[in-house]
Design a protein around this motif. Structure first.
Motif, PDB file in Angstrom:
ATOM      1  N   PRO B  58       0.813  -1.219   0.000  1.00 40.30           N
ATOM      2  CA  PRO B  58       0.000   0.000   0.000  1.00 40.30           C
ATOM      3  C   PRO B  58       0.846   1.268   0.000  1.00 40.30           C
ATOM      4  O   PRO B  58       0.417   2.287  -0.561  1.00 40.30           O
ATOM      5  CB  PRO B  58      -0.834  -0.123   1.294  1.00 40.30           C
ATOM      6  N   VAL B  59       2.040   1.229   0.588  1.00 40.77           N
ATOM      7  CA  VAL B  59       2.921   2.401   0.554  1.00 40.77           C
ATOM      8  C   VAL B  59       3.322   2.686  -0.895  1.00 40.77           C
ATOM      9  O   VAL B  59       3.262   3.839  -1.355  1.00 40.77           O
ATOM     10  CB  VAL B  59       4.168   2.176   1.447  1.00 40.77           C
ATOM     11  N   THR B  60       3.714   1.641  -1.610  1.00 40.32           N
ATOM     12  CA  THR B  60       4.092   1.817  -3.018  1.00 40.32           C
ATOM     13  C   THR B  60       2.920   2.368  -3.827  1.00 40.32           C
ATOM     14  O   THR B  60       3.073   3.313  -4.618  1.00 40.32           O
ATOM     15  CB  THR B  60       4.539   0.461  -3.609  1.00 40.32           C
ATOM     16  N   VAL B  61       1.742   1.808  -3.616  1.00 43.17           N
ATOM     17  CA  VAL B  61       0.574   2.225  -4.413  1.00 43.17           C
ATOM     18  C   VAL B  61       0.122   3.635  -4.009  1.00 43.17           C
ATOM     19  O   VAL B  61      -0.226   4.450  -4.875  1.00 43.17           O
ATOM     20  CB  VAL B  61      -0.568   1.195  -4.267  1.00 43.17           C
ATOM     21  N   ALA B  62       0.165   3.949  -2.720  1.00 42.73           N
ATOM     22  CA  ALA B  62      -0.226   5.301  -2.298  1.00 42.73           C
ATOM     23  C   ALA B  62       0.712   6.336  -2.912  1.00 42.73           C
ATOM     24  O   ALA B  62       0.267   7.396  -3.377  1.00 42.73           O
ATOM     25  CB  ALA B  62      -0.217   5.402  -0.767  1.00 42.73           C
ATOM     26  N   ARG B  63       2.001   6.007  -2.940  1.00 46.66           N
ATOM     27  CA  ARG B  63       2.960   6.922  -3.582  1.00 46.66           C
ATOM     28  C   ARG B  63       2.636   7.101  -5.056  1.00 46.66           C
ATOM     29  O   ARG B  63       2.637   8.229  -5.571  1.00 46.66           O
ATOM     30  CB  ARG B  63       4.384   6.356  -3.460  1.00 46.66           C
ATOM     31  N   ALA B  98      -3.591  -4.325  -3.424  1.00 50.04           N
ATOM     32  CA  ALA B  98      -3.739  -2.912  -3.036  1.00 50.04           C
ATOM     33  C   ALA B  98      -4.413  -2.129  -4.165  1.00 50.04           C
ATOM     34  O   ALA B  98      -5.315  -1.313  -3.927  1.00 50.04           O
ATOM     35  CB  ALA B  98      -2.373  -2.309  -2.696  1.00 50.04           C
ATOM     36  N   ARG B  99      -3.976  -2.399  -5.409  1.00 53.60           N
ATOM     37  CA  ARG B  99      -4.582  -1.692  -6.553  1.00 53.60           C
ATOM     38  C   ARG B  99      -6.050  -2.067  -6.727  1.00 53.60           C
ATOM     39  O   ARG B  99      -6.899  -1.218  -7.009  1.00 53.60           O
ATOM     40  CB  ARG B  99      -3.791  -2.003  -7.833  1.00 53.60           C
TER      41      ARG B  99
END
Lengths: 409, 409
Positions: B58-63, B98-99
Motif C-alpha cells: 500500500p505504501v508503493t501504491v499510495a505513492r 492494493a490496486r
C-alpha cells in the motif's frame, strides 16, 4: 536460564602462570569475588578496552600501567580482578581506589605498582568497598596456584549475573613444539561489544613479540567478542587481554602464524559464544550469517540490526517463525541503494524470503520446526557482493526483564 | 497497559470531510477494521512514508497514486485504511491486491482509481483477505459521516495492539477566520520513526498550497513522530498525511504561517505522545531532553541511544534510579571527541550526574521518588554547544514481552 550444557573444560597448567581467588565480601558473602593472576617475568601483554566514553576507573588505570610498563620495557606481573562493583562513574575517588588496590597488591608481592593491572565488573556508580577488597588481597595471593583447576576457580571469581564459569583451551603443534592457549571470560548482560562488553583473559605459553601479539588480539576480538550482542548495551568496563608468557618452547612469528591464529580464533570464538549461551534470560542461541554483502561493515550493520530488534528477539523467545519481523528489521538497516528484491533469507535449512516476500513453497510447519530448536541459524543473503559477517545473539525473554528489573547491576 | 487516562477529544466536523467504518472481519469478528475517509474535491494532500527498504504494497501504491494525482492536477478523494493485515512482504500479489482495493472503492464512489490512497497495518507477510475487504467497502462508504463522532470511530478502526483510539484537535484564529486541525493516529509497537512507525491522518479546513503543505508536514513530523521510539523497530507501513481541504475561510500562506505551524505542531506532538502513552506494555511515559549539544543530530543520537537501551528501559520499568545505566548509555552514543566530564544528567528536578560520576548531594531516596512516577523527564546536558532535541519513549516491561511473544503482529 542458559542454552545447552557447558562443562568447564580441562585446562592444562601454563608454566609461570598462577591464579588465586578469595571471597572478600565485595559481591556477597560466600561468593568468590576477588581474583589475582600472576604472570611470569617477561610476559608480553596486549589489551583492548571498552570504547564507552564513560570508561571505568580500572580501565583508565590499566591503560596507564600498561603504557608505563611498555615505556620502561617491563612486563605486567599481576592482573587484579574484582566482581560485585564496577568502580565506574566514581570520578576521582574511583581512580584513587583503583590505584590504591594495585599499590597494595604490589606491596604484598614485592613488585612495582605499575606491574599490576586492575579490572572491575558489577554495579556502576557505587564506591569500591576498599576495606574489604584490601583485606582480601593476602588470601587471594596466598591461594595462587598453577594447577589447571585454578582456572575454573578464577572463572567463577569474575562472574556477575552469569550462571556458569566460561573457559576454553586449545593445544596445537607449531613445528616440533606444543602451544597451549587458555582463556576465561565473563559477561551475560550489557553485552554489545566494541570492545566486547565483558572481561576476557587469554594466556598462551608461546613467545610472541608485542606488535604481532597486538595484531592477533585485535583480529581475534573483531571476529569473536565484537560479533556478539545480548542487548546492544556497551559496558563501561570491558577489557580483553592476550598474554604470551614465552615459558613454553614455541615461538610464534609472522612467517608461521597461521596455526596459532586459528587456534586463538577458536578459543576466542568459543568464549564469546559461551557468553551468548549464558546471556541473561536466554532460551535460544542464535547465529546470524549475512553473506553476499558489498562490504563487511554492511554485513555487520544488517546482522546487528536484526540481532537488536526486540520484535525479532521476542519472536525467537516465542519460537514463532514470524519472518515478517526479520524482513522488517533487514529493511531498516542502514544500507544505501538497498534492493530488497535480491534479499534471500533462510531459517536453518528452510527457505523463508525471496523476491521481496515469502518464499514459494514455504510452510509455517517447516518454519516452526526450526524455531522450536534452542540453537537457530538465520542466514541473510543480500545479493550485493562477496563480503560476509557472522554475529551471535540471544532471545528476549521474561527472564531478561526480571533479571534487569529486579537486580541492581 | 497504558500510561494515564486519555479520553478521545471532541472533534469539530470539517466541511467536506466524511469518515466511515465497518467491521469487515479482516482483523477479527466484532472489531472495526476498515475505514474510508472522503475528502472534498480540490483538497491538497502531503504525505511522508516509511524509509524501510521493505516497504509495504500500500505504501508503493499510495505513492504512485499521489504522484498520478499531482501529475494531472487532480486531488485524492478517498483514503482507504485497513487494520489486521499490513499487506507487506507480499510481493506482486500484494501490489495487485492494493490496486484492486482502490479500484473497487473508486468504482463504488464514481471516482478515478488514482484518487484512492490505500493504507494497511497489522500482520506482515499474510495475503490481504480480499474477499472480506471488498465485501466490506459498500458498508464503510455508506457509513461515511461528517459528524465529529465519526473521527472517534475512524480512530478505533485503524488500531492494532493499541488499547485506545488516539486523536487531537486544535482550533485557532488566523486573521478573522477560524482554522481547525483534526488528527488521528495509531501505533504502539514496532515504533521507531523515520518516518514514524505508525499511521497518522491529519486534516485541516484551511487552504494551503502544495509546497508549503509539504514543508509544514515534514517540519512537524521531524519534531513529533520522528522523535518517538518504543522498541527501535521501524515498520514497513508507516505513513502520515496532512490534508488541507480549503473548505474553511482561512488561507495559510508563507507570510503568516506561524500560528498555523504552532497549532499543527501541537496536534502532531499530542498524537505522537499518545502513541508512547499507549506503547506496548508501557507503564512509564519518559521524556528525554538533550541540551547543549554541538548539533541537533548529535542530540538525537544521545537521546535515542538512551531511549533504546534495554537496561535503561528495564530500570524505568522497575522504578530503579539506576543512573549508572543512563551514564553507560550516554557514553556509548556515537559522539566524536566526547568529554564526559562535562555531561550533566538530571532526573526530574534531581541532579544525578556531574564531573563523570554521581552528583554531589545526590541521594537514592530523591532519585527513587522521581522514578516512582509514571511520567519521568531525563535531562542530559552535553556541555558542547547550543543545540537540543527531545525524544519520548516508554519502558520495557514483562507485558511488552508477553504482547510480542504471544501475538503474531
Amino acid at each position: 536460564m542458559a542454552v545447552g550444557n557447558a562443562d568447564f573444560p580441562d585446562m592444562p597448567p601454563l608454566q609461570g602462570v598462577r591464579l588465586g581467588t578469595t571471597m572478600a565480601g565485595i559481591k556477597k558473602a560466600g561468593r568468590r569475588d576477588l581474583v589475582v593472576i600472576e604472570l611470569p617475568d617477561n610476559a608480553k601483554v596486549a589489551a583492548v578496552f571498552t570504547r564507552n566514553a564513560f570508561c571505568a576507573a580500572p580501565v583508565t588505570v590499566a591503560r596507564e600501567h600498561l603504557a608505563a610498563c611498555q615505556a620502561t620495557s617491563k612486563a605486567p606481573r599481576y592482573l587484579l580482578i574484582n566482581t560485585g562493583n564496577a568502580n565506574a562513574g566514581t570520578g576521582e575517588t574511583g581512580l584513587c581506589d583503583a590505584r590504591a588496590s594495585c599499590a597494595e597488591l604490589a606491596r604484598l608481592a614485592g613488585v612495582a605498582s605499575e606491574s599490576v593491572l586492575p579490572f572491575s565488573t558489577g554495579v556502576i556508580g557505587e564506591p569500591l568497598p576498599m576495606e574489604r577488597l584490601l583485606a582480601g588481597l593476602p588470601a587471594a595471593l596466598d591461594a595462587c596456584d598453577s594447577a589447571g583447576a585454578a582456572w575454573q576457580l578464577a572463572g567463577e571469581g569474575i562472574l556477575t549475573t552469569d550462571t556458569r564459569p566460561k573457559g576454553a583451551s586449545q593445544t596445537v603443534a607449531i613445528g616440533e613444539h606444543q602451544v597451549t592457549i587458555n582463556g576465561i571470560t565473563k559477561g551475560s548482560g550489557m553485552i554489545k561489544p566494541n570492545m566486547a562488553t565483558m572481561l576476557g583473559f587469554v594466556v598462551t605459553d608461546a613467545a610472541i613479540e608485542q606488535p604481532l601479539l597486538e595484531q592477533l588480539l585485535k583480529e581475534a576480538v573483531d571476529r569473536s567478542f565484537n560479533c556478539i550482542t545480548v542487548d546492544s548495551d556497551t559496558s563501561t568496563n570491558d577489557a580483553c587481554l592476550l598474554v604470551a608468557t614465552g615459558t613454553g618452547a614455541a615461538v610464534v612469528t609472522e612467517e608461521q602464524v597461521a596455526v596459532f591464529r586459528n587456534a586463538l580464533q577458536r578459543v576466542m570464538t568459543e568464549l564469546a559464544q559461551a557468553i551468548i549461551r549464558d546471556a541473561e534470560g536466554a532460551t535460544k542461541f542464535v547465529t546470524l550469517q549475512v553473506t553476499n554483502a558489498a562490504s563487511r561493515e554492511e554485513a555487520l550493520e544488517v546482522a546487528f540490526t536484526v540481532a537488536h530488534s526486540p520484535l525479532v528477539k521476542t519472536a525467537l523467545y516465542a519460537s514463532d517463525a514470524n519472518w515478517g519481523r526479520i524482513l522488517a528489521a533487514v529493511g531498516r538497516a542502514e544500507v544505501s541503494n538497498f534492493d530488497v528484491s535480491r534479499v534471500v533469507i533462510n531459517l536453518g535449512n528452510v527457505h523463508l524470503v525471496e523476491n521481496g516476500g515469502r518464499a514459494e513453497g514455504y510452510t509455517e510447519a517447516a518454519g516452526s520446526e526450526v524455531m522450536a530448536r534452542d540453537e537457530i541459524t538465520i542466514h541473510i543473503g543480500l545479493g550485493r557482493g562477496e563480503e560476509a559477517a557472522t554475529v551471535w545473539t540471544s532471545d528476549l525473554s521474561h527472564d531478561y526483564v526480571s533479571i534487569n528489573a529486579d537486580y541492581r547491576s
